[in-house]
Design an enzyme around this catalytic site. Structure first.
Site, PDB file in Angstrom:
ATOM      1  N   LYS A  13       0.823  -1.211   0.000  1.00 14.07           N
ATOM      2  CA  LYS A  13       0.000   0.000   0.000  1.00 14.07           C
ATOM      3  C   LYS A  13       0.866   1.274   0.000  1.00 14.07           C
ATOM      4  CE  LYS A  13      -2.393  -1.057   3.771  1.00 14.07           C
ATOM      5  NZ  LYS A  13      -1.835  -2.381   4.160  1.00 14.07           N
ATOM      6  N   ARG A  88     -10.099   0.090   8.219  1.00 17.26           N
ATOM      7  CA  ARG A  88      -9.562  -1.213   8.598  1.00 17.26           C
ATOM      8  C   ARG A  88     -10.607  -2.075   9.306  1.00 17.26           C
ATOM      9  NH1 ARG A  88      -4.045   0.052   8.479  1.00 17.26           N
ATOM     10  NH2 ARG A  88      -2.545  -1.150   9.475  1.00 17.26           N
ATOM     11  N   ARG A 127      12.374  -5.223   6.533  1.00 18.20           N
ATOM     12  CA  ARG A 127      12.521  -3.779   6.680  1.00 18.20           C
ATOM     13  C   ARG A 127      13.347  -3.428   7.914  1.00 18.20           C
ATOM     14  NH1 ARG A 127       7.837   0.516   5.601  1.00 18.20           N
ATOM     15  NH2 ARG A 127       6.654  -0.749   7.046  1.00 18.20           N
ATOM     16  N   ARG A 162      11.469  -1.939  13.383  1.00 19.75           N
ATOM     17  CA  ARG A 162      10.463  -1.113  14.058  1.00 19.75           C
ATOM     18  C   ARG A 162       9.816  -1.964  15.146  1.00 19.75           C
ATOM     19  NH1 ARG A 162       6.234   1.144   9.731  1.00 19.75           N
ATOM     20  NH2 ARG A 162       4.797  -0.179  10.894  1.00 19.75           N
ATOM     21  N   ARG A 173      -0.188  -8.770  13.627  1.00 19.65           N
ATOM     22  CA  ARG A 173      -0.781  -7.828  12.661  1.00 19.65           C
ATOM     23  C   ARG A 173      -1.511  -8.579  11.559  1.00 19.65           C
ATOM     24  NH1 ARG A 173       4.286  -4.613  11.051  1.00 19.65           N
ATOM     25  NH2 ARG A 173       3.009  -3.651   9.456  1.00 19.65           N
TER      26      ARG A 173
HETATM   27  P1  ADP Z   1       0.495  -1.977   8.197  1.00 16.47           P
HETATM   28  O1  ADP Z   1      -0.570  -1.626   7.199  1.00 16.47           O
HETATM   29  O2  ADP Z   1       1.745  -2.423   7.548  1.00 16.47           O
HETATM   30  O3  ADP Z   1       0.017  -2.858   9.307  1.00 16.47           O
HETATM   31  P2  ADP Z   1       0.395   0.750   9.199  1.00 16.47           P
HETATM   32  O4  ADP Z   1       1.570   1.644   9.203  1.00 16.47           O
HETATM   33  O5  ADP Z   1      -0.726   1.037   8.279  1.00 16.47           O
HETATM   34  O6  ADP Z   1       0.983  -0.698   8.993  1.00 16.47           O
HETATM   35  O7  ADP Z   1      -0.227   0.699  10.673  1.00 16.47           O
HETATM   36  C1  ADP Z   1       0.553   0.476  11.819  1.00 16.47           C
HETATM   37  C2  ADP Z   1      -0.344   0.269  13.036  1.00 16.47           C
HETATM   38  O8  ADP Z   1      -1.140   1.443  13.262  1.00 16.47           O
HETATM   39  C3  ADP Z   1      -1.371  -0.851  12.898  1.00 16.47           C
HETATM   40  O9  ADP Z   1      -0.825  -2.088  13.246  1.00 16.47           O
HETATM   41  C4  ADP Z   1      -2.463  -0.391  13.878  1.00 16.47           C
HETATM   42  O10 ADP Z   1      -2.099  -0.648  15.212  1.00 16.47           O
HETATM   43  C5  ADP Z   1      -2.448   1.103  13.690  1.00 16.47           C
HETATM   44  N1  ADP Z   1      -3.418   1.542  12.639  1.00 16.47           N
HETATM   45  C6  ADP Z   1      -3.124   2.123  11.444  1.00 16.47           C
HETATM   46  N2  ADP Z   1      -4.240   2.387  10.742  1.00 16.47           N
HETATM   47  C7  ADP Z   1      -5.278   1.982  11.506  1.00 16.47           C
HETATM   48  C8  ADP Z   1      -6.701   1.976  11.341  1.00 16.47           C
HETATM   49  N3  ADP Z   1      -7.298   2.448  10.223  1.00 16.47           N
HETATM   50  N4  ADP Z   1      -7.459   1.447  12.358  1.00 16.47           N
HETATM   51  C9  ADP Z   1      -6.900   0.980  13.494  1.00 16.47           C
HETATM   52  N5  ADP Z   1      -5.563   0.947  13.699  1.00 16.47           N
HETATM   53  C10 ADP Z   1      -4.756   1.449  12.731  1.00 16.47           C
END
Ligand code: ADP
Ligand code: ZN
Length: 215
Positions: A13, A88, A127, A162, A173
């Protein structure tokens, strides 16, 4: 142009967003980036979010909706935007629908980026990020290794995984994704603007999206 990018962690993404930003001059809105920024600032939102993020859980819907509501008001969103990592959950998708309707905005595309599980895992575990918070340069042990192993090319600090990119948190995740977010594919599937694209090679994936957007 207004686009939602759906896909598991590691589906691409972020990479596809960057390419869309360059091509269409629209802004990328990553709720993950917004939250990491709040954590860095030590804000109330950041303090609440950090615990969820570090164990691979989702931050509560109300917190996310507040961030998005504020972000979509910014003038740079007028040209269009890419929602990366949002919505999400079904609750977020419902809230987004109401928010956009209230703003008189429609979506041009909802794109699901597809990649097999082994590819996701490889991308997520490879990463590395510079530990110097003022730098935060990003490396990849396969595709963009640092010149000196374990050291940042930019500032020389140690490069690390990270907090939410260790093997255990990555598994968490992915299972959060399967349980809470994957159902959004069905949620949007009947929408005429929905389509799915395999995301193995980023350039090829981006070309397919571009071809669909022109239709
Ligand atoms: P990835 O898509 O690789 O899991 P992101 O950088 O999008 O990583 O998100 C990192 C963390 O931030 C997620 O694991 C979650 O805890 C939180 N997060 C991000 N976007 C949302 C969302 N729309 N709803 C709930 N939690 C979110
Ligand atoms: Zn650095």
């Amino acid at each position: 142009m207004r686009v939602i990018l759906l896909g598991a962690p590691g589906a691409g993404k972020g990479t596809i967003s960057t390419l869309l930003v360059e091509q269409y001059g629209i802004v990328q809105i990553s709720t993950g980036d917004i939250l990491r920024n709040e954590v860095k600032k030590g804000s109330t939102v950041g303090k609440e979010a950090a615990g969820y993020m570090n164990r691979g859980a989702l931050v509560p819907d109300q917190v996310i909706m507040e961030c998005i509501r504020e972000r979509l008001k910014e003038p740079d969103c007028a040209k269009g935007f890419i929602l990366d990592g949002f919505p999400r959950t079904k609750a977020q998708a419902d809230a987004l629908k109401a928010l956009l309707a209230g703003m008189g905005l429609v979506l041009d595309a909802v794109v699901n980026l597809e990649a097999p599980e082994d590819v996701l895992l490889r991308r997520l575990t490879s990463r590395r990020t510079c530990s110097n918070t003022a730098c935060q340069a990003i490396f990849n042990i396969y595709t963009k290794p640092p010149r000196v192993e374990g050291k940042c090319d930019v500032c020389g600090s140690a490069i690390v995984q990270r907090d939410d990119e260790t093997e255990a948190v990555i598994q968490a995740r992915l299972s959060t994704y399967r349980e809470k977010t994957a159902p959004l594919i069905d949620y949007y599937a009947k929408d005429p603007v929905f389509f799915a694209v395999p995301c193995l090679d980023a350039k090829e994936c981006f070309a397919q999206i571009g071809a669909r957007l022109k239709k």
